[in-house]
Design an enzyme around this catalytic site. Structure first.
Site, PDB file in Angstrom:
ATOM      1  N   SER A 100       0.817  -1.220   0.000  1.00  0.00           N
ATOM      2  CA  SER A 100       0.000   0.000   0.000  1.00  0.00           C
ATOM      3  C   SER A 100       0.853   1.273   0.000  1.00  0.00           C
ATOM      4  O   SER A 100       1.607   1.497  -0.932  1.00  0.00           O
ATOM      5  CB  SER A 100      -0.966  -0.059   1.183  1.00  0.00           C
ATOM      6  OG  SER A 100      -1.880   0.996   1.111  1.00  0.00           O
ATOM      7  N   ASP A 240      -2.345   6.289  -3.458  1.00  0.00           N
ATOM      8  CA  ASP A 240      -1.306   5.615  -2.679  1.00  0.00           C
ATOM      9  C   ASP A 240      -0.791   4.433  -3.519  1.00  0.00           C
ATOM     10  O   ASP A 240      -1.212   4.247  -4.665  1.00  0.00           O
ATOM     11  CB  ASP A 240      -1.855   5.166  -1.308  1.00  0.00           C
ATOM     12  CG  ASP A 240      -2.856   4.027  -1.433  1.00  0.00           C
ATOM     13  OD1 ASP A 240      -3.617   4.016  -2.410  1.00  0.00           O
ATOM     14  OD2 ASP A 240      -2.863   3.140  -0.563  1.00  0.00           O
TER      15      ASP A 240
HETATM   16 MG    MG Z   1      -3.711   1.407   0.019  1.00  0.00          MG
END
Ligand code: MG
Length: 449
Positions: A100, A240
Site C-alpha cells: 500500500s 497511494d
Molecule cells: Mg492502500
C-alpha cells in the site's frame, strides 16, 4: 477461548507487511499461499502492485496456492480494488502482493474474500493458526493446481467504473499522479474515456518510485499541484501505492484535506435521496454530522479500519437499509453501487461527476463546508491498552464513545485515543473549530495521561 478473543499476530488492519529480506520473505508468503489454499478451495486470483519485490513474492504466493491444490489466475499488475472487483465477479478468493502506502523496501499480502472485501479478523486468525501450526497440506502430482495468466482482466475493472458514469458534456482538464503505482494503468484511462483531457505525472510503473513515495503526502504532491496550476486543470488526483485511496488537489493547487473530500462526496451522493445511511469510523471529522443534517442521511460509526466500514455497510444493506456511501477520512472512499471496498479509481471518476454536476470549482465547493481543524498525534506508551482503560475510569462525567479506544465528545470538539494494533504507542485525533482550540484540547488530554 473463541477466535474473537484472540488477537491477530501477523496480519494488521490491512494485511501483513514487512521489509523485504527481514520480516517479509518468499518463505512466509509461500506459507500464506499454502494456508489460504487450505481454507479456500477453487480458483484464487492473484495480483501485485509495482514494487521491485513483487515478482519474487507473487511467485512464492502462487507456489503455495498451487501446491495446496488451488487453481490460480494471475492478473498481473493492478490496483487492489481492481483485484477485489475481479474476485467479486469471478473467483473464490484473491491475494494481492502490496504494501500500500509503505516505502519501497516494504511489501506484503492482502487477502480478498469471494465477496471482494478483505478477509475479516476471525478468518484471518484461522489463517494465521494454520500457518503457525503448519497444518496445511502439500498435494501430490495428480492434485496440484493449474495456473493461467489473465492480464487483460484489468479492463473489466476500468470498464466497470466507466459504465457507471455519463461522459462529461464539455471537455475538462484533469491532472493525475498515480505515483508510479498500478493506477498508471487505470485512472488516466478512466478519466480520458469519460471525456477528459488528462495530464500525468509519475505515470510510468516503477517500483523504485523515482518521483515520490507511495504515500501521497503534501510534500510528495508538489509536482501534481504545479501540474494542476500550469495546465489549468479542474483538479489533480493522486493515489497511494495500491490505489485504494485517492487524494485531491483543488483548481488553485491546494491540497483538499481528506475529511473535506469525504464530506463533499457525502453531500453530493446524499443530496437527492429521501433517507439513507453513511458509514465511517469514529476517527472521521464531525463535518459528516453537519452534512447528514443538511441531507437526510444518518451516519453509522465503526472501529477504525476500512474493513469494518465495508462489513457494516454490507450488514446494513442486508437489513434493507439504503446504504449510500462509506469510507474513511484518509481518502479511502467506498461506493456501494460499485463495490464494498475503498476504490481510488472510482473516487477519481466520482469527483469528476461531482465537479461536472455542481458546476463550481473545487476550491469554491470546499469553502461551503463548515470550518474544522483536526490534528493527529502519536503518544509512546509501553502498555497503551492499560493507559486507555485507566483514563476511561477517570472520565466518568464525560460523554464517551467506546467504539474504538475512547472518544471524548464535547459540545464543539472531540478527541479519540486508541492503541496501535502492532506498536507501543497510542494514536490521538483531536478536532475542534480551529487550530488553537484543538491544540489546547490535545494538551488537556495529554495531561490526563
Ligand atoms: Mg492502500
Amino acid at each position: 477461548m473463541s477466535v474473537n478473543n484472540l488477537k491477530k499476530q501477523l496480519f494488521g488492519t490491512n494485511g501483513v507487511r514487512g521489509v523485504i529480506g527481514e520480516s517479509m520473505t518468499p518463505e512466509l508468503v509461500m506459507k500464506i499461499g499454502l494456508s489460504l489454499g487450505a481454507m479456500r478451495k477453487g480458483t484464487i486470483a492473484v495480483g501485485m502492485d509495482t514494487r521491485t519485490s513483487g515478482p519474487a513474492l507473487i511467485s512464492a504466493l502462487k507456489s503455495g496456492l498451487l501446491s495446496s491444490g488451488c487453481n490460480v489466475v494471475d492478473v498481473g499488475i493492478l490496483p487492489t480494488p481492481a483485484l477485489q472487483y475481479i474476485v467479486k465477479n469471478h473467483y473464490d478468493a484473491g491475494a494481492m502482493i502490496t504494501a500500500s502506502h509503505n516505502p519501497p523496501e516494504y511489501n506484503g499480502v492482502k487477502i480478498i474474500d469471494a465477496d471482494g472485501t478483505e478477509m475479516d479478523d476471525e478468518e484471518t486468525i484461522k489463517l494465521e493458526n494454520i500457518l503457525f501450526s503448519k497444518s496445511f497440506e502439500i498435494k501430490d502430482w495428480e492434485n496440484v493446481g493449474s495456473e493461467i495468466f489473465a492480464y487483460e482482466m484489468i479492463n473489466e475493472y476500468t470498464d466497470g467504473i466507466i459504465s457507471k458514469f455519463t461522459p462529461v458534456s464539455k471537455e475538462m482538464t484533469i491532472a493525475v499522479d498515480p505515483g508510479s503505482g498500478p493506477a498508471c494503468l487505470t485512472t488516466a484511462k478512466i478519466l480520458s474515456k469519460l471525456g477528459c483531457r488528462v495530464h500525468t505525472i509519475n505515470g510510468i510503473c516503477d517500483g523504485t518510485f523515482p518521483g515520490r513515495l507511495p504515500e501521497p503526502s503534501l510534500e510528495g504532491l508538489k509536482g501534481l499541484a504545479e501540474l494542476v496550476v500550469s495546465t489549468n486543470a479542474e483538479f489533480g488526483v493522486a493515489h497511494d501505492g495500491d490505489a485504494d485511496r485517492a487524494v485531491f488537489i483543488d483548481d488553485t493547487g491546494n491540497y483538499l484535506e481528506e475529511n473535506e473530500e469525504f464530506a463533499l462526496m457525502q453531500r453530493y451522493l446524499c443530496k437527492n435521496t429521501k433517507e439513507g445511511v453513511v458509514v465511517t469510523p469514529v476517527s472521521t471529522s464531525n463535518i459528516v454530522e453537519e452534512i447528514a443534517c443538511q441531507t437526510n442521511c444518518r451516519v453509522v460509526y465503526t472501529k477504525v479500519g476500512s474493513i469494518y466500514v465495508a462489513r457494516k455497510m454490507l450488514e446494513l444493506e442486508a437489513k434493507g437499509e439504503n446504504v449510500l456511501f462509506g469510507g474513511e477520512g484518509n481518502g479511502g472512499l467506498i461506493f456501494p453501487k460499485h463495490q464494498y471496498c475503498r476504490d481510488g479509481g472510482m473516487s477519481a471518476a466520482a469527483m469528476l461527476a461531482l465537479i461536472s454536476e455542481e458546476g463550481k470549482k473545487l476550491s469554491e465547493l470546499r469553502k461551503e463546508l463548515p470550518e474544522r481543524y483536526m490534528l493527529r498525534d502519536k503518544i509512546y506508551a509501553e502498555n497503551p491498552a492499560q493507559i486507555i482503560s485507566n483514563i476511561r475510569t477517570k472520565l466518568t462525567d464525560e460523554n464517551l464513545d467506546l467504539t474504538d479506544g475512547i472518544r471524548i465528545n464535547r459540545e464543539d470538539k472531540w478527541a479519540l485515543l486508541r492503541p496501535s494494533g502492532t506498536e507501543p504507542f497510542m494514536r490521538l485525533f483531536v478536532e475542534a473549530k480551529n487550530k488553537e482550540l484543538a491544540e489546547s484540547f490535545r494538551d488537556e488530554i495529554k495531561r490526563q495521561i
